[in-house]
Design an enzyme around this catalytic site. Structure first.
Site, PDB file in Angstrom:
ATOM      1  CG  LEU A 169     -18.544 -88.555 -30.470  1.00 35.39           C
ATOM      2  CD1 LEU A 169     -18.216 -89.286 -29.301  1.00 35.39           C
ATOM      3  CD2 LEU A 169     -18.447 -87.012 -30.344  1.00 35.39           C
ATOM      4  CD  GLU A 217     -20.518 -95.926 -33.123  1.00 35.77           C
ATOM      5  OE1 GLU A 217     -21.768 -96.299 -33.129  1.00 35.77           O
ATOM      6  OE2 GLU A 217     -19.497 -96.079 -32.283  1.00 35.77           O
ATOM      7  CB  SER A 247     -27.094 -84.636 -33.950  1.00 33.18           C
ATOM      8  OG  SER A 247     -27.068 -83.734 -35.071  1.00 33.18           O
ATOM      9  CD1 TRP A 296     -18.213 -89.891 -43.131  1.00 30.70           C
ATOM     10  CD2 TRP A 296     -19.793 -88.838 -41.851  1.00 30.70           C
ATOM     11  NE1 TRP A 296     -19.270 -90.048 -43.918  1.00 30.70           N
ATOM     12  CE2 TRP A 296     -20.395 -89.482 -43.172  1.00 30.70           C
ATOM     13  CE3 TRP A 296     -20.626 -88.182 -41.080  1.00 30.70           C
ATOM     14  CZ2 TRP A 296     -21.798 -89.346 -43.368  1.00 30.70           C
ATOM     15  CZ3 TRP A 296     -21.804 -88.195 -41.016  1.00 30.70           C
ATOM     16  CH2 TRP A 296     -22.427 -88.731 -42.307  1.00 30.70           C
ATOM     17  NE  ARG A 341     -16.855 -59.505 -66.377  1.00 31.10           N
ATOM     18  CZ  ARG A 341     -16.898 -60.048 -67.489  1.00 31.10           C
ATOM     19  NH1 ARG A 341     -15.823 -60.398 -68.124  1.00 31.10           N
ATOM     20  NH2 ARG A 341     -17.974 -60.459 -67.906  1.00 31.10           N
ATOM     21  N   GLY A 358     -20.809 -65.824 -64.037  1.00 32.11           N
ATOM     22  CA  GLY A 358     -20.599 -67.035 -64.603  1.00 32.11           C
ATOM     23  C   GLY A 358     -19.103 -67.542 -64.309  1.00 32.11           C
ATOM     24  CD  GLU A 403     -14.588 -79.877 -34.411  1.00 30.29           C
ATOM     25  OE1 GLU A 403     -14.609 -79.419 -33.413  1.00 30.29           O
ATOM     26  OE2 GLU A 403     -13.794 -80.279 -35.000  1.00 30.29           O
TER      27      GLU A 403
HETATM   28  C1  LIG Z   1     -15.892 -83.950 -43.628  1.00 31.47           C
HETATM   29  C2  LIG Z   1     -16.562 -84.413 -42.205  1.00 31.47           C
HETATM   30  C3  LIG Z   1     -15.680 -84.662 -41.357  1.00 31.47           C
HETATM   31  C4  LIG Z   1     -15.967 -85.018 -40.034  1.00 31.47           C
HETATM   32  N1  LIG Z   1     -15.253 -85.391 -39.191  1.00 31.47           N
HETATM   33  C5  LIG Z   1     -15.372 -86.086 -38.257  1.00 31.47           C
HETATM   34  C6  LIG Z   1     -14.408 -86.459 -37.175  1.00 31.47           C
HETATM   35  O1  LIG Z   1     -13.363 -86.281 -37.257  1.00 31.47           O
HETATM   36  N2  LIG Z   1     -14.775 -87.159 -36.086  1.00 31.47           N
HETATM   37  C7  LIG Z   1     -16.026 -87.530 -35.880  1.00 31.47           C
HETATM   38  O2  LIG Z   1     -16.350 -88.032 -34.787  1.00 31.47           O
HETATM   39  N3  LIG Z   1     -17.044 -86.918 -36.564  1.00 31.47           N
HETATM   40  C8  LIG Z   1     -16.815 -86.337 -37.775  1.00 31.47           C
HETATM   41  N4  LIG Z   1     -17.820 -86.079 -38.423  1.00 31.47           N
HETATM   42  C9  LIG Z   1     -19.179 -86.290 -38.202  1.00 31.47           C
HETATM   43  C10 LIG Z   1     -19.905 -85.062 -37.820  1.00 31.47           C
HETATM   44  O3  LIG Z   1     -19.582 -84.573 -36.815  1.00 31.47           O
HETATM   45  C11 LIG Z   1     -21.427 -85.417 -37.996  1.00 31.47           C
HETATM   46  O4  LIG Z   1     -21.691 -85.474 -39.361  1.00 31.47           O
HETATM   47  C12 LIG Z   1     -22.343 -84.196 -37.438  1.00 31.47           C
HETATM   48  O5  LIG Z   1     -22.286 -84.411 -35.890  1.00 31.47           O
HETATM   49  C13 LIG Z   1     -23.844 -84.540 -37.617  1.00 31.47           C
HETATM   50  O6  LIG Z   1     -24.165 -85.702 -37.478  1.00 31.47           O
HETATM   51  P1  LIG Z   1     -24.933 -86.528 -38.685  1.00 31.47           P
HETATM   52  O7  LIG Z   1     -24.313 -86.420 -39.792  1.00 31.47           O
HETATM   53  O8  LIG Z   1     -25.144 -87.954 -38.275  1.00 31.47           O
HETATM   54  O9  LIG Z   1     -26.388 -85.911 -38.877  1.00 31.47           O
HETATM   55  P2  LIG Z   1     -27.693 -85.957 -37.989  1.00 31.47           P
HETATM   56  O10 LIG Z   1     -27.484 -86.131 -36.560  1.00 31.47           O
HETATM   57  O11 LIG Z   1     -28.563 -87.094 -38.505  1.00 31.47           O
HETATM   58  O12 LIG Z   1     -28.638 -84.555 -38.294  1.00 31.47           O
HETATM   59  C14 LIG Z   1     -29.246 -84.620 -39.679  1.00 31.47           C
HETATM   60  C15 LIG Z   1     -30.002 -83.445 -39.480  1.00 31.47           C
HETATM   61  O13 LIG Z   1     -30.944 -83.469 -38.409  1.00 31.47           O
HETATM   62  C16 LIG Z   1     -30.698 -82.356 -37.721  1.00 31.47           C
HETATM   63  N5  LIG Z   1     -30.865 -82.662 -36.310  1.00 31.47           N
HETATM   64  C17 LIG Z   1     -30.611 -83.771 -35.609  1.00 31.47           C
HETATM   65  N6  LIG Z   1     -30.714 -83.662 -34.166  1.00 31.47           N
HETATM   66  C18 LIG Z   1     -31.522 -82.752 -34.084  1.00 31.47           C
HETATM   67  C19 LIG Z   1     -32.145 -81.885 -33.011  1.00 31.47           C
HETATM   68  N7  LIG Z   1     -32.220 -82.513 -31.783  1.00 31.47           N
HETATM   69  N8  LIG Z   1     -32.813 -80.746 -33.196  1.00 31.47           N
HETATM   70  C20 LIG Z   1     -32.725 -80.312 -34.184  1.00 31.47           C
HETATM   71  N9  LIG Z   1     -32.229 -80.719 -35.514  1.00 31.47           N
HETATM   72  C21 LIG Z   1     -31.744 -81.844 -35.428  1.00 31.47           C
HETATM   73  C22 LIG Z   1     -29.182 -81.862 -37.755  1.00 31.47           C
HETATM   74  O14 LIG Z   1     -28.848 -80.572 -37.544  1.00 31.47           O
HETATM   75  C23 LIG Z   1     -29.216 -82.024 -39.300  1.00 31.47           C
HETATM   76  O15 LIG Z   1     -29.654 -81.167 -40.140  1.00 31.47           O
HETATM   77  C24 LIG Z   1     -17.536 -85.354 -39.839  1.00 31.47           C
HETATM   78  C25 LIG Z   1     -18.304 -84.997 -40.751  1.00 31.47           C
HETATM   79  C26 LIG Z   1     -18.037 -84.661 -41.941  1.00 31.47           C
HETATM   80  C27 LIG Z   1     -19.027 -84.443 -42.943  1.00 31.47           C
END
Ligand SMILES: Cc1cc2nc3c(=O)[nH]c(=O)nc-3n(C[C@H](O)[C@H](O)[C@H](O)COP(=O)(O)OP(=O)(O)OC[C@H]3O[C@@H](n4cnc5c(N)ncnc54)[C@H](O)[C@@H]3O)c2cc1C
Length: 390
Positions: free
Chosen positions: A127, A129, A134, A158, A273, A345, A368
């Protein structure tokens, strides 16, 4: 492991089976897999033999149909052994298998589900990109109509299991270019990974879950037949969100298993310990820390099992799923951090197991749906309820 009196005999047996497997097959290898960043696909048929790759699938498709609670009980124990294997199992069971089960044609179900249940075909879910995390509905990868089929182009980031998977559930735009129908302009497709035009890109070098595979994938004029589309061409985002509700419970179970492992290590270490001529567990300051860790683990389990029971009763509760994911993941990070403190440590060193658990716990707050997004969902439901009362 203490018997959980709230579980049925069958659930307790599954729990013991999963713990035995985790203890014998995962625990001895988890540190090395983490160090080498190796994904071990040979574990998948073993999980399949135990029935753990199709726990939520009906028997007619080769699953065990044991329900959400039993599945989560098993997943918690797998995470206790190795959190990377747990996320492989969690994504596979909660997202692609459930989306196919709920929305695919009978032909697609017969094609994929029995092999997925056996652990012979691994599923992934794409899902996110680069510009759509989010705010996943802002995704840009696209499917264009091509006769009665489709052509996909674009990139996903990811993707857990993405390099090893046999099939990926892919969400892409199906609205016309420039039409911008947001969440209503997205379709979900089953993409076999041997389809020409499916490309696996960069493998991520991660802080934690280092032996789970997280990769970028790209679609370059990837052609699919009409049968690859799940349900309605503009309902894919809704299908994905509904599957993520179950997925969040899976992440909760994963976080709980990590926290449980950290607590056990901390209790054992504090008993052995010695400082100032006595085991450190006999210092009240440290004993209180262990008590707080145990209490939060138990509270997480209570919430997880309650959410799972609601699900099994046919009343999945979005708020409970979000609360569970939020609380279990933040507990896991807190408990693993406290476990490092108990080890002093040594806790900071890779020779001891708790720093890895801390690293593995962190991402449960992010994928997720981040903790902030879970809080938004929870808060929104509070006001929806208020409005419904008026
Ligand atoms: C190890 C790993 C595995 C993953 N596996 C998958 C997968 O299999 N399939 C898949 O589709 N995705 C996957 N993901 C992606 C994952 O779901 C996203 O990283 C996640 O949804 C957050 O999106 P982002 O990293 O773009 O953060 P952003 O959306 O850019 O968020 C950055 C920060 O802003 C905050 N934020 C954003 N919008 C709001 C809001 N409206 N209100 C308050 N705060 C907000 C967030 O909480 C976060 O703190 C994976 C990610 C990781 C790290």
């Amino acid at each position: 492991m203490r018997r959980d009196l709230t579980l049925s005999d069958e659930q307790e047996q599954v729990r013991e089976l999963a713990r035995e497997f985790a203890k014998n097959e995962l625990r001895p290898r988890t540190a090395e897999w983490d160090r080498k960043q190796e994904f071990h696909s040979e574990v998948l048929p073993l999980l399949g033999e135990l029935g753990f790759m199709g726990m939520l699938l009906p028997e007619e498709y080769g699953g065990l149909d044991l329900g959400m609670l039993t599945y989560l009980v098993a997943l918690e124990q797998i995470a206790w052994g190795d959190a990377s294997v747990a996320i492989t199992m969690s994504v596979h069971n909660s997202l692609p298998t459930q989306m196919i089960l709920k929305y695919a044609s009978e032909e697609q179900k017969r094609k994929w589900l029995p092999a997925m249940a056996r652990g012979e075909a691994l599923g992934a879910f794409a899902l996110s990109e680069a510009g759509a995390g989010s705010d996943a509905a802002s995704l840009k990868a696209r499917a264009e109509r091509d006769g009665d089929g489709w052509v996909l182009n674009g990139e996903k980031l990811w993707v857990t299991n993405g390099g090893a998977a046999d099939l990926v559930l892919v969400m892409v735009r199906t609205d016309a270019p420039g039409e911008r129908r947001g969440p209503r302009g997205i379709g979900a497709f089953v993409v076999p990974t041997d389809t020409p035009g499916y490309q696996v890109g960069k493998k991520e070098d991660k802080t934690g879950l280092r032996s789970s595979e997280t990769v970028a994938i790209a679609f370059n004029d990837l052609r699919l037949g009409p049968e690859s589309l799940l349900g309605q061409p503009d309902h894919g985002f809704i299908y994905a969100l509904s599957s993520l509700e179950g997925g969040r419970l899976g992440v909760g179970a994963q976080a709980l298993g990590i926290a449980e492992a950290a607590l056990e290590h901390a209790v054992d270490y504090a008993g052995e310990r010695e400082q100032f001529g006595q085991p450190i567990k006999d210092f009240q300051g440290l004993a209180f820390k262990l008590a707080d860790m145990a209490t939060r683990v138990e509270a997480s389990r209570g919430l997880l099992y309650r959410a799972a029971r609601a699900w099994d009763a046919g009343q999945p509760d979005m708020r409970l799923s979000s609360m569970t994911k939020l609380y279990c993941s933040e507990t896991a990070l807190w408990v693993t951090g406290q476990a490092i403190n108990v080890f002093g440590g040594y806790g900071f060193m890779k020779d001891y197991p708790v720093e890895k658990l801390f690293r593995d716990a962190k991402v449960t707050e992010i994928y997720e749906g981040t903790s902030e997004i879970q809080r938004l969902v929870i808060a929104r439901t509070l006001y929806q309820e208020k409005a419904a009362e008026v």
